[in-house]
Design a protein around this motif. Structure first.
Motif, PDB file in Angstrom:
ATOM      1  N   GLN A 130       7.000 -12.430  -6.872  1.00 17.18           N
ATOM      2  CA  GLN A 130       5.678 -12.540  -6.229  1.00 17.18           C
ATOM      3  C   GLN A 130       5.091 -11.182  -5.832  1.00 17.18           C
ATOM      4  O   GLN A 130       3.923 -11.099  -5.497  1.00 17.18           O
ATOM      5  N   LEU A 131       5.914 -10.148  -5.818  1.00 16.51           N
ATOM      6  CA  LEU A 131       5.435  -8.804  -5.489  1.00 16.51           C
ATOM      7  C   LEU A 131       5.878  -7.852  -6.591  1.00 16.51           C
ATOM      8  O   LEU A 131       7.019  -7.938  -7.056  1.00 16.51           O
ATOM      9  N   GLY A 155       0.854  -1.195   0.000  1.00 17.33           N
ATOM     10  CA  GLY A 155       0.000   0.000   0.000  1.00 17.33           C
ATOM     11  C   GLY A 155       0.881   1.233   0.000  1.00 17.33           C
ATOM     12  O   GLY A 155       1.792   1.347  -0.810  1.00 17.33           O
ATOM     13  N   ASP A 156       0.645   2.142   0.938  1.00 20.90           N
ATOM     14  CA  ASP A 156       1.454   3.359   0.995  1.00 20.90           C
ATOM     15  C   ASP A 156       2.694   3.202   1.874  1.00 20.90           C
ATOM     16  O   ASP A 156       3.593   4.038   1.851  1.00 20.90           O
ATOM     17  N   ALA A 157       2.718   2.149   2.674  1.00 22.40           N
ATOM     18  CA  ALA A 157       3.821   2.000   3.632  1.00 22.40           C
ATOM     19  C   ALA A 157       5.022   1.325   2.980  1.00 22.40           C
ATOM     20  O   ALA A 157       4.902   0.247   2.383  1.00 22.40           O
TER      21      ALA A 157
END
Length: 240
Positions: free
Chosen positions: A50-51, A12-14
């Protein structure tokens, strides 16, 4: 063989990994150590494709890592997971598990390749048509290692590869990984919090804390307990 430059990874944003720069030579065994939540498994997931929410630059050999589904990556590196039971399909035999990558990539001589892979990881032929629940934890991890080697990748990503195993079996699997690396000239990139495993298997390590590299060291420095950073010293004190 592995080159990360200014890599930042977000959920997300983190940002969970911040500006990490690392390189691993061909045939070297490298460990990323740190406590849970330090971001080390996240880096492994990006290397495994995977990301995709990351920035910076990552190279494996001559291959520049893309952000989408990267087919070339599968032939370059494979992952061995922490839990060999969770990572193997419960209703597929050892034969089916090992044959699958060959079928997907259109590689022939399956019968011979499966037999060779089983022999390479020290699994007797009698296990070929057994299901994962009919094997011990150590045997399952041998199957997982054999599966990772089916496409002859030059790099293996190791995610805490022995932490789910009994202590007596851990040594067997570590000896196997060491022998395979020497035989095949593999490059290992391992994530672990277990410093004795690092000192047995690895050449170099980086210490990660809250998504940042606080120190890089050789295994000799680890054995001499000569980390420079206060956090590195803290990890050493917890490992006894």
């Amino acid at each position: 063989m592995i080159d990360l430059k200014d890599v930042t990874i977000r959920y997300g944003d983190a940002a969970v990994v911040n500006n990490v720069t690392l390189s691993v030579e061909y045939g070297q065994s490298f460990a990323l150590v740190g406590e849970s939540g330090s971001g080390k498994s996240t880096i492994l997931k990006v290397l495994a494709g995977q990301l995709s929410n990351w920035s910076g630059r990552i190279r494996l050999g001559e291959h520049e890592l893309a952000h989408g589904r990267d087919k070339a990556l599968v032939r370059l590196c494979q992952m061995v997971f922490q839990d060999p039971y969770g990572s193997l399909h419960p209703r597929k035999s050892v034969d089916a598990i090992l044959s699958e990558p060959l079928a997907i990539h259109g590689i022939g001589q399956r019968d011979q390749r499966v037999q060779d892979a089983m022999a390479a990881v020290g699994l007797a032929r009698k296990f070929r048509f057994r299901l994962p629940h009919q094997l011990s934890g150590g045997q399952r991890q041998r199957v997982a290692i054999a599966r990772a080697l089916m496409l002859d990748p030059p790099v293996l990503l190791l995610d805490e590869p022995t932490s789910a195993l009994d202590v007596s079996v851990q040594a067997e699997v570590l000896n196997l990984l060491k022998a395979l690396q020497e035989d095949r000239g593999l490059t290992y990139f391992m994530v672990t919090h277990d410093l004795p495993v690092v000192s047995f298997l690895c050449d170099r390590l980086a210490i990660l804390r809250q998504g940042r590299v606080v120190e890089e060291a050789t295994v000799d420095q680890l054995k001499q307990q000569a980390f420079r950073s206060p956090y590195g010293q803290e990890l050493l004190s917890h490992s006894h």
